[in-house]
Design an enzyme around this catalytic site. Structure first.
Site, short mmCIF file in Angstrom:
data_model
loop_
_atom_site.label_atom_id
_atom_site.label_comp_id
_atom_site.label_asym_id
_atom_site.label_seq_id
_atom_site.Cartn_x
_atom_site.Cartn_y
_atom_site.Cartn_z
N ARG A 140 0.84 -1.20 0.00
CA ARG A 140 0.00 0.00 0.00
C ARG A 140 0.88 1.26 0.00
O ARG A 140 0.55 2.26 -0.64
CB ARG A 140 -0.91 -0.02 1.23
CG ARG A 140 -1.76 1.24 1.37
CD ARG A 140 -2.71 1.13 2.54
NE ARG A 140 -3.49 2.33 2.74
CZ ARG A 140 -4.36 2.50 3.72
NH1 ARG A 140 -4.56 1.52 4.59
NH2 ARG A 140 -5.05 3.61 3.86
N ASN A 157 -10.37 -4.10 -1.46
CA ASN A 157 -10.36 -2.98 -2.39
C ASN A 157 -9.49 -3.24 -3.62
O ASN A 157 -8.63 -4.10 -3.58
CB ASN A 157 -9.83 -1.73 -1.66
CG ASN A 157 -10.95 -0.97 -1.00
OD1 ASN A 157 -12.04 -0.87 -1.55
ND2 ASN A 157 -10.68 -0.42 0.18
N CYS A 168 -18.57 -1.34 0.66
CA CYS A 168 -17.70 -0.29 1.17
C CYS A 168 -18.54 0.48 2.17
O CYS A 168 -19.68 0.84 1.88
CB CYS A 168 -17.26 0.64 0.04
SG CYS A 168 -16.32 2.05 0.68
N HIS A 172 -16.39 5.15 -4.09
CA HIS A 172 -15.57 6.31 -3.75
C HIS A 172 -15.75 7.44 -4.75
O HIS A 172 -14.94 8.36 -4.80
CB HIS A 172 -14.09 5.94 -3.59
CG HIS A 172 -13.83 5.15 -2.33
ND1 HIS A 172 -12.63 4.57 -2.04
CD2 HIS A 172 -14.64 4.86 -1.29
CE1 HIS A 172 -12.69 3.95 -0.87
NE2 HIS A 172 -13.92 4.09 -0.40
N TYR A 216 -14.33 11.00 -0.77
CA TYR A 216 -13.23 10.79 -1.72
C TYR A 216 -13.30 11.74 -2.92
O TYR A 216 -12.39 11.77 -3.74
CB TYR A 216 -13.20 9.33 -2.21
CG TYR A 216 -12.56 8.38 -1.22
CD1 TYR A 216 -13.13 8.14 0.02
CD2 TYR A 216 -11.37 7.71 -1.52
CE1 TYR A 216 -12.55 7.28 0.94
CE2 TYR A 216 -10.78 6.84 -0.61
CZ TYR A 216 -11.38 6.63 0.61
OH TYR A 216 -10.79 5.78 1.51
#
Ligand code: G6P
Length: 425
Positions: free
Chosen positions: A91, A145, A166, A196, A248
């Protein structure tokens, strides 16, 4: 009895998931939980924690721990996927590589999300493949994700049943209740778009429509920002667009500002989490063997686990409950193709999610959402095939990516950095 496999059960989010299970312990009585993780140590901590929390609260659940995927999936009715392939180390690369090239580095949206999709999709395809053998009717309830890209890949390339989740809309609904001065209880927002990247113009309070135009016009941008909540920017943008926006949205509409902020901050979210995780797991481990453990809820929060467990209950018990989920469009959003994966209100029951008809996207976000959808579709194809040309086209389709040079640089650097986690490339 119901059998639920939890893939990624060593995750720091598990204390919240265990609480979510306790919340519906009566409805799920007799359920067999099969915890799976590739990290045997974290798996062991969370398994002991779950057993002791269930025992202390009289919940009729059994828990077994597995590092073998097939054993975990065998005979499952539900497969709850909540793992992060490559972990926080990968990540960190998703978040830092794009940033070097002036593009927002984020684990779910933009090029960072693209690389995460390329790591997640092969694992989900493997799970679907094993399920075809050992549990062909199982529902995959997916948090891994980017949830919409993962859902699209599984739906188009396997026979497995999947519902993409989500929990962002839960927090965003609370943020907007606060900004608009409405009670969060009984507030229903028609969030529509892609994961998002959702927007809303229709809101109801206790079933009665609320006219948000005057409320938005009067909104004062205020409130403290957290990593996944930026109420000031949400209010500013909401006012300008005349819509409620997902937190987001800041990455799309404040892109360069956010890039400058992330650069100035100096550490990635992944690094911040890695710095606190040892203390977090030590605290969970210290609680795990107590007769009545009460671990911290630092990771995830309450809504994360409760939402997933409520969705499982809705399918298992045919509850026909309304949730915001990621599923095939089937005409729910007129502005997107029928087989797009969209995030929309849906009724969830035994047959899975049935999206509710929402009409067109508002014009001011229609083109953006369509572009993001086209990116997502190409990203799913690239993640499945490992085809470099498709990967480049996916990045070129993304609104963050300023041009061919940057797309090529990010792609080459990302593929090299993630090589060990990308068997398909
Ligand atoms: C939000 C997003 C999720 C994401 C999570 C990461 O909840 O909606 O998609 O997985 O944040 O949280 P973290 O604490 O790991 O940054």
């Amino acid at each position: 009895t119901t059998r639920i496999a939890v893939i990624g059960a060593g995750s720091g989010y598990m204390p919240g998931v265990i609480r979510g299970l306790l919340h519906r312990a009566g409805d799920l009585a007799g359920t067999e939980l099969r915890f799976h993780d590739v990290d045997a140590e974290h798996l062991d901590v969370m398994t002991r924690l779950a057993r002791n929390m269930f025992a202390a609260r009289g919940a009729d659940f059994t828990v077994s721990a597995h590092t073998d995927l097939r054993a975990a999936l065998d005979g499952a009715q539900f497969v709850f996927t909540t793992f992060r392939p490559g972990g926080l180390r990968a990540r960190h690369l998703d978040e830092s590589i794009p940033l070097k090239h002036g593009v927002v580095g984020q684990e779910t949206v933009g090029p960072g999300g693209f690389f995460m999709a390329c790591r997640s999709v092969p694992v989900l395809l493997e799970i679907a493949d094993v399920l075809a053998d050992v549990a062909p009717d199982a529902w995959i309830v997916n948090y891994t994700n980017p949830t919409n890209v993962v859902t699209d890949a599984v739906e188009r390339h396997t026979d497995a049943k999947i519902i993409g989740l989500c929990d962002q809309w839960v927090g965003d609904t609370e943020t907007w209740a606060d900004l608009l001065g409405l009670p969060a209880d009984g507030l229903e927002i028609d969030w529509i778009g892609t994961n998002h990247g959702t927007w809303a113009e229709r809101v109801r309070l206790n079933g009665e429509p609320v006219d948000i135009a005057p409320l938005l016009a009067a909104v004062e941008p205020r409130g403290d920002a957290t990593p996944h909540r930026d109420p000031v920017r949400m209010a500013e943008l909401g006012k300008a667009l005349g819509l409620l926006v997902n937190s987001y949205s800041k990455y799309y509409f404040f892109h360069d500002e956010v890039v400058a902020e992330l650069r100035e901050k100096g550490t990635t979210r992944a690094e911040d989490i890695m710095a606190m995780l040892p203390r977090y797991y030590a605290q969970v481990a210290a609680e795990a063997d107590k007769p009545d453990p009460d671990p911290s809820r630092e990771r995830g929060g309450g809504e994360h686990g409760e939402f997933a467990v409520d969705v499982i209950c809705a399918i298992a018990r045919d509850e026909q409950r309304r949730f915001i989920v990621n599923t095939r469009n089937r005409g729910a959003i007129a502005s997107l193709e029928p087989d797009a994966i969209v995030e929309v209100p849906a009724l969830v029951g035994r047959q899975g999610p049935v999206p509710l008809v929402m009409g067109e996207l508002p014009r001011q976000v229609r083109g953006l959402t369509q572009a993001v959808h086209e990116y997502e579709r190409l990203a799913a194809d690239a993640a499945v095939t490992g085809d470099r040309r498709t990967a480049l086209r996916a990045l070129l389709a993304h609104p963050f990516v300023p041009g061919l040079r940057v797309a090529e640089q990010i792609l080459d650097e990302g593929l090299a950095a993630h090589r060990a986690d990308l068997p398909q490339f």
